[in-house]
Design a protein around this motif. Structure first.
Motif, PDB file in Angstrom:
ATOM      1  N   PRO B  26      23.184  28.124  30.164  1.00 57.83           N
ATOM      2  CA  PRO B  26      22.251  27.122  29.685  1.00 57.83           C
ATOM      3  C   PRO B  26      22.644  25.515  30.863  1.00 57.83           C
ATOM      4  O   PRO B  26      21.593  24.949  30.838  1.00 57.83           O
ATOM      5  CB  PRO B  26      23.014  26.378  28.324  1.00 57.83           C
ATOM      6  N   CYS B  27      23.679  25.732  31.506  1.00 55.37           N
ATOM      7  CA  CYS B  27      24.037  24.685  32.573  1.00 55.37           C
ATOM      8  C   CYS B  27      23.615  24.890  34.045  1.00 55.37           C
ATOM      9  O   CYS B  27      23.963  26.092  34.495  1.00 55.37           O
ATOM     10  CB  CYS B  27      25.544  24.534  32.477  1.00 55.37           C
ATOM     11  N   ALA B  28      23.163  24.063  34.479  1.00 53.83           N
ATOM     12  CA  ALA B  28      22.944  24.304  36.103  1.00 53.83           C
ATOM     13  C   ALA B  28      23.362  22.889  36.806  1.00 53.83           C
ATOM     14  O   ALA B  28      22.951  21.792  36.346  1.00 53.83           O
ATOM     15  CB  ALA B  28      21.386  24.543  36.359  1.00 53.83           C
ATOM     16  N   GLU B  58      20.875  16.708  29.123  1.00 56.37           N
ATOM     17  CA  GLU B  58      22.317  16.192  28.988  1.00 56.37           C
ATOM     18  C   GLU B  58      23.134  16.597  30.184  1.00 56.37           C
ATOM     19  O   GLU B  58      22.973  17.992  30.485  1.00 56.37           O
ATOM     20  CB  GLU B  58      22.778  16.190  27.587  1.00 56.37           C
ATOM     21  N   THR B  59      24.366  16.012  30.256  1.00 55.90           N
ATOM     22  CA  THR B  59      25.380  16.534  31.347  1.00 55.90           C
ATOM     23  C   THR B  59      26.398  16.925  30.612  1.00 55.90           C
ATOM     24  O   THR B  59      26.894  16.341  29.909  1.00 55.90           O
ATOM     25  CB  THR B  59      25.497  15.439  32.393  1.00 55.90           C
ATOM     26  N   ARG B  60      26.809  18.192  30.998  1.00 55.38           N
ATOM     27  CA  ARG B  60      27.890  18.502  30.192  1.00 55.38           C
ATOM     28  C   ARG B  60      29.089  18.763  31.515  1.00 55.38           C
ATOM     29  O   ARG B  60      28.804  19.298  32.741  1.00 55.38           O
ATOM     30  CB  ARG B  60      27.970  19.929  29.822  1.00 55.38           C
ATOM     31  N   ARG B  61      30.479  18.323  31.144  1.00 55.48           N
ATOM     32  CA  ARG B  61      31.494  18.122  32.296  1.00 55.48           C
ATOM     33  C   ARG B  61      32.053  19.636  32.274  1.00 55.48           C
ATOM     34  O   ARG B  61      31.954  20.353  31.296  1.00 55.48           O
ATOM     35  CB  ARG B  61      32.305  16.977  32.054  1.00 55.48           C
ATOM     36  N   GLY B  62      33.003  19.472  33.177  1.00 54.67           N
ATOM     37  CA  GLY B  62      33.919  20.872  33.274  1.00 54.67           C
ATOM     38  C   GLY B  62      33.509  21.788  34.522  1.00 54.67           C
ATOM     39  O   GLY B  62      32.297  21.529  34.828  1.00 54.67           O
ATOM     40  N   ARG B  63      34.181  22.761  34.326  1.00 51.10           N
ATOM     41  CA  ARG B  63      34.090  23.901  35.435  1.00 51.10           C
ATOM     42  C   ARG B  63      32.720  24.460  35.266  1.00 51.10           C
ATOM     43  O   ARG B  63      32.203  24.664  36.435  1.00 51.10           O
ATOM     44  CB  ARG B  63      35.278  24.912  35.212  1.00 51.10           C
ATOM     45  N   ASP B  64      31.901  25.097  33.839  1.00 53.86           N
ATOM     46  CA  ASP B  64      30.993  25.391  34.002  1.00 53.86           C
ATOM     47  C   ASP B  64      30.001  24.425  33.663  1.00 53.86           C
ATOM     48  O   ASP B  64      28.833  24.816  33.016  1.00 53.86           O
ATOM     49  CB  ASP B  64      30.960  26.607  32.772  1.00 53.86           C
ATOM     50  N   GLY B  65      30.235  22.910  34.021  1.00 49.79           N
ATOM     51  CA  GLY B  65      29.232  21.969  33.242  1.00 49.79           C
ATOM     52  C   GLY B  65      28.039  21.929  34.370  1.00 49.79           C
ATOM     53  O   GLY B  65      27.763  22.623  35.097  1.00 49.79           O
ATOM     54  N   GLY B  66      27.186  20.872  34.033  1.00 52.07           N
ATOM     55  CA  GLY B  66      25.955  20.639  34.653  1.00 52.07           C
ATOM     56  C   GLY B  66      24.993  19.924  33.743  1.00 52.07           C
ATOM     57  O   GLY B  66      25.361  19.673  32.697  1.00 52.07           O
TER      58      GLY B  66
END
Lengths: 146, 146
Positions: B26-28, B58-66
């Motif tokens: 889901p994140c890019a 929305e923006t997700r933080r972290g290693r697999d974020g985006g």
């Protein structure tokens, strides 16, 4: 989304000519139109050429010559003018499928094309005569410009 | 008439995220999206900010974020995205009545406003899920981009 200035001035010039014609002055020079619409004569000359090329207006020569409507305002559809003057490529892929990396399998392009057609169909319902049906302020403009 | 590049890339980014999400990713990142859509990361970062600000992503933080979708693609209407991202001033008079010498008495402005609403209403009928209903080519893009 925005109409180009070219289309915008094309529509305004036709409205001016429709009102001017109602006053018995069917011809207006490019300079008169440019002054009335507050745009450069150079730009308006190109607009006038396009209006002539598409058969919406024509140029009459002579002392009282100038640009004049080539069509009855009650029969000239705003949609026809916009279709003729406005670029039809709503997104880059409309002109060049290679312009977008996701053209293949894209369901957006068809939706945009249908929306564009709805936009134009709505303008097909409106005539140039409808646009100048309340010409009081427009008459002042014509009186000022002539 | 043409959509701005900003809206165009906003829609493409949402389509990418919808397909990517179907694949369980889901994140890019902005860089991944920029590469996949062939646009500068700088431009896409601004697009991503706008998508977040309007609640589409929305923006997700972290290693697999985006960037990730904030809405169910079956409920996110293309019309809502275009209304949020696209300038709504179809002609200069939409923003500033004084921008045109013939605003008073003009019957064109109302016709243009109705046409614009028809355009948007047509896009309200289409969801983001509809846009990626044939995702084969899009899946290749996502596979390439990830």
């Amino acid at each position: 989304m925005r109409l180009t200035a070219f289309t915008d001035y094309g529509l305004r010039a036709l409205m001016y000519l429709a009102v001017s014609s109602q006053r018995g002055a069917p011809c207006a020079s490019v300079q008169t139109l440019a002054d009335a619409l507050d745009v450069s004569p150079h730009h308006l000359a190109k607009v006038a050429q396009a209006l002539s090329r598409h058969g919406f207006a024509e140029t009459r020569r002579g002392r009282d010559g100038g640009l004049t409507l080539a069509r009855d305002p009650r029969e000239l559809r705003v949609g026809a003018v916009v279709r003729a003057l406005e670029p039809s490529d709503l997104a880059p892929c409309f002109e060049d499928a290679g312009a977008c990396t996701i053209t293949r399998g894209c369901g957006l392009r068809g939706a945009l094309a249908r929306a564009q057609e709805s936009f134009l169909a709505e303008l097909d319902r409106v005539t140039l005569a409808d646009c100048v049906a309340q010409p009081r302020a427009l008459l002042q403009l014509v009186a000022h410009g002539s």
